[in-house]
Write a protein that holds these residues in place. Structure first.
Motif, PDB file in Angstrom:
ATOM      1  N   ARG A  65       5.150   4.833  -7.537  1.00 40.77           N
ATOM      2  CA  ARG A  65       4.541   6.042  -7.295  1.00 40.77           C
ATOM      3  C   ARG A  65       3.418   6.247  -7.860  1.00 40.77           C
ATOM      4  O   ARG A  65       2.559   7.371  -8.139  1.00 40.77           O
ATOM      5  CB  ARG A  65       5.746   7.146  -8.091  1.00 40.77           C
ATOM      6  N   GLY A  66       2.640   5.266  -8.654  1.00 41.37           N
ATOM      7  CA  GLY A  66       1.488   5.178  -9.068  1.00 41.37           C
ATOM      8  C   GLY A  66       1.461   5.936 -10.600  1.00 41.37           C
ATOM      9  O   GLY A  66       0.460   6.367 -10.932  1.00 41.37           O
ATOM     10  N   GLU A  67       2.595   6.101 -11.338  1.00 43.58           N
ATOM     11  CA  GLU A  67       2.529   6.782 -12.492  1.00 43.58           C
ATOM     12  C   GLU A  67       2.118   6.047 -13.475  1.00 43.58           C
ATOM     13  O   GLU A  67       1.773   6.326 -14.645  1.00 43.58           O
ATOM     14  CB  GLU A  67       4.042   7.400 -12.805  1.00 43.58           C
ATOM     15  N   ARG A  82       9.559  -9.973  -3.729  1.00 38.88           N
ATOM     16  CA  ARG A  82      10.491  -9.472  -2.633  1.00 38.88           C
ATOM     17  C   ARG A  82      10.470  -7.901  -2.549  1.00 38.88           C
ATOM     18  O   ARG A  82      10.782  -7.267  -1.628  1.00 38.88           O
ATOM     19  CB  ARG A  82      11.702 -10.006  -2.857  1.00 38.88           C
ATOM     20  N   GLU A  83      10.354  -7.156  -3.976  1.00 38.52           N
ATOM     21  CA  GLU A  83      10.400  -5.782  -4.148  1.00 38.52           C
ATOM     22  C   GLU A  83       9.129  -5.379  -3.361  1.00 38.52           C
ATOM     23  O   GLU A  83       9.254  -4.083  -2.554  1.00 38.52           O
ATOM     24  CB  GLU A  83      10.408  -5.458  -5.367  1.00 38.52           C
ATOM     25  N   ALA A  84       7.856  -6.071  -3.291  1.00 39.98           N
ATOM     26  CA  ALA A  84       6.574  -5.478  -2.816  1.00 39.98           C
ATOM     27  C   ALA A  84       6.878  -5.656  -1.230  1.00 39.98           C
ATOM     28  O   ALA A  84       6.418  -4.708  -0.567  1.00 39.98           O
ATOM     29  CB  ALA A  84       5.695  -6.294  -3.260  1.00 39.98           C
ATOM     30  N   ALA A  85       7.609  -6.666  -0.732  1.00 32.74           N
ATOM     31  CA  ALA A  85       7.706  -7.058   0.628  1.00 32.74           C
ATOM     32  C   ALA A  85       8.957  -5.847   1.290  1.00 32.74           C
ATOM     33  O   ALA A  85       8.543  -5.483   2.316  1.00 32.74           O
ATOM     34  CB  ALA A  85       8.230  -8.124   0.941  1.00 32.74           C
ATOM     35  N   ALA A  86       9.575  -5.577   0.548  1.00 34.41           N
ATOM     36  CA  ALA A  86      10.625  -4.488   0.989  1.00 34.41           C
ATOM     37  C   ALA A  86       9.930  -3.012   0.915  1.00 34.41           C
ATOM     38  O   ALA A  86      10.413  -2.074   1.550  1.00 34.41           O
ATOM     39  CB  ALA A  86      11.901  -4.386  -0.001  1.00 34.41           C
ATOM     40  N   HIS A  87       8.984  -3.067   0.283  1.00 39.70           N
ATOM     41  CA  HIS A  87       8.145  -1.670   0.318  1.00 39.70           C
ATOM     42  C   HIS A  87       6.577  -1.839   0.740  1.00 39.70           C
ATOM     43  O   HIS A  87       5.602  -1.747   0.016  1.00 39.70           O
ATOM     44  CB  HIS A  87       8.143  -0.900  -1.216  1.00 39.70           C
ATOM     45  N   PRO A  88       6.322  -1.968   1.885  1.00 39.24           N
ATOM     46  CA  PRO A  88       5.039  -2.793   2.287  1.00 39.24           C
ATOM     47  C   PRO A  88       3.963  -1.669   2.307  1.00 39.24           C
ATOM     48  O   PRO A  88       2.852  -1.927   2.340  1.00 39.24           O
ATOM     49  CB  PRO A  88       5.219  -3.283   3.930  1.00 39.24           C
ATOM     50  N   SER A  95       3.644   0.136  -0.435  1.00 37.73           N
ATOM     51  CA  SER A  95       3.229   0.469  -1.735  1.00 37.73           C
ATOM     52  C   SER A  95       2.373  -0.364  -2.302  1.00 37.73           C
ATOM     53  O   SER A  95       2.603  -1.514  -2.660  1.00 37.73           O
ATOM     54  CB  SER A  95       4.667   0.548  -2.595  1.00 37.73           C
ATOM     55  N   ALA A  96       1.096   0.074  -2.202  1.00 35.27           N
ATOM     56  CA  ALA A  96       0.044  -0.716  -3.023  1.00 35.27           C
ATOM     57  C   ALA A  96       0.225  -0.809  -4.261  1.00 35.27           C
ATOM     58  O   ALA A  96      -0.057  -2.155  -4.825  1.00 35.27           O
ATOM     59  CB  ALA A  96      -1.169  -0.021  -2.668  1.00 35.27           C
ATOM     60  N   PRO A  97       0.777   0.027  -5.200  1.00 39.79           N
ATOM     61  CA  PRO A  97       0.968  -0.546  -6.556  1.00 39.79           C
ATOM     62  C   PRO A  97       2.003  -1.521  -6.739  1.00 39.79           C
ATOM     63  O   PRO A  97       1.729  -2.495  -7.580  1.00 39.79           O
ATOM     64  CB  PRO A  97       1.522   0.786  -7.256  1.00 39.79           C
ATOM     65  N   LEU A  98       3.102  -1.666  -5.930  1.00 39.41           N
ATOM     66  CA  LEU A  98       4.207  -2.570  -6.055  1.00 39.41           C
ATOM     67  C   LEU A  98       3.539  -4.086  -5.702  1.00 39.41           C
ATOM     68  O   LEU A  98       3.692  -5.109  -5.931  1.00 39.41           O
ATOM     69  CB  LEU A  98       5.329  -2.351  -5.196  1.00 39.41           C
ATOM     70  N   ALA A  99       2.757  -3.954  -4.496  1.00 34.61           N
ATOM     71  CA  ALA A  99       2.007  -5.175  -4.144  1.00 34.61           C
ATOM     72  C   ALA A  99       1.063  -5.605  -5.283  1.00 34.61           C
ATOM     73  O   ALA A  99       0.941  -6.976  -5.511  1.00 34.61           O
ATOM     74  CB  ALA A  99       1.079  -4.899  -2.921  1.00 34.61           C
TER      75      ALA A  99
END
Length: 281
Positions: free
Chosen positions: A12-14, A38-44, A46-50
């Protein structure tokens, strides 16, 4: 805080990827760069997770060692909080100086330099007096003192830890307007009104833990000139921002400070809750 909560906050960018990765490590379990990818790939979307996945991959060779460091204990224990804090940071100065002063740097000098530049920028933006005489309270390896030094009249860094002071002095060779000294935390080797800006970055929480925060704020009031600034980045680690703001306002009134800012979060990298008190003229 669970790993899932940390990932959700990052997504969420928090919190920044650096803070997210450091919190995952501090949670005590193994941190797997592949899992984060894998988490980042599951949320394509989401720039923060990437960004978190890239950060973990970039520092993959550090993660195991950082996990061990986290599990070794990064908080003082026992009744003598200041003594235990000095011993803790003596150990960290020898084992992991960058991670010891800012765990979210992940022990990487470049990550620490970026975070320090951000901190120095806030200090200068909040206090025009940062071109004058600065006290860096809890200076660690001297990263902030050295960053502020080029635009300041003088910078004095104080720390409880002899090991941190030795490392700061080593890094400051040739910087004539920056000096370091060991202090017991309660009384500082300065005259009344001798300082323009006091900066306490991640140092006041140890005074809060020791029950000495009122002494420290009063000492800041003593050494600051009228109109001088006390900048505090993290009042405590209690996890209760409302209590911190109330305590800051109460001590400000008792010690002759005006509250300019209380409870703000001005950083992109760091998650510090920040305070700006100004000495009454």
């Amino acid at each position: 805080m669970t790993d899932l909560t940390i990932l959700e906050q990052c997504g969420r960018g928090e919190i920044s990827p650096q803070i997210a990765l450091s919190r995952l490590l501090l949670a005590g379990g193994p941190v797997d760069a592949g899992h984060l990818a894998r988490e980042a790939a599951a949320h394509p979307d989401s720039a923060p997770l990437a960004a978190l996945a890239r950060l973990a991959a970039r520092h993959g060779d550090r993660l195991e060692g950082l996990g061990r460091l986290a599990r070794s204990g990064l908080w003082p224990s026992g009744d003598d909080v200041f003594g235990a804090t000095a011993a803790l940071f003596d150990r960290l100065a020898a084992e992991a100086p960058e991670a010891g002063v800012a765990f979210y740097s992940l022990g990487d000098p470049d990550e620490l330099a970026a975070a320090t530049a951000e901190l120095a920028g806030i200090v200068r933006a909040w206090s025009p007096a940062a071109t004058g005489r600065i006290l860096d309270l809890g200076c660690g390896i001297g990263r902030l003192a050295l960053a502020l030094g080029p635009e300041a009249e003088s910078v004095l860094g104080l720390d409880l830890s002899e090991g941190m002071i030795a490392e700061a002095c080593r890094r400051a060779r040739g910087r004539g307007n920056v000096r370091f000294a060991r202090s017991d935390g309660r009384r500082w080797p300065l005259g009344d009104g001798e300082i323009d800006v006091v900066v306490a970055a991640d140092s006041l929480p140890y005074a809060v833990e020791a029950g000495a925060v009122a002494e420290v704020v009063a000492e800041a009031a003593r050494v600051l000139r009228p109109g001088g600034d006390l900048l505090v980045f993290n009042w405590s680690y209690r996890g209760d921002p409302g209590r911190d703001v109330a305590e800051a306002r109460s001590l400000a009134a008792a010690c002759g400070f005006e509250v300019v800012r209380a409870g703000e979060k001005p950083f992109a990298i760091w998650d510090a809750v920040s305070f700006h008190l100004r000495r009454a003229r």
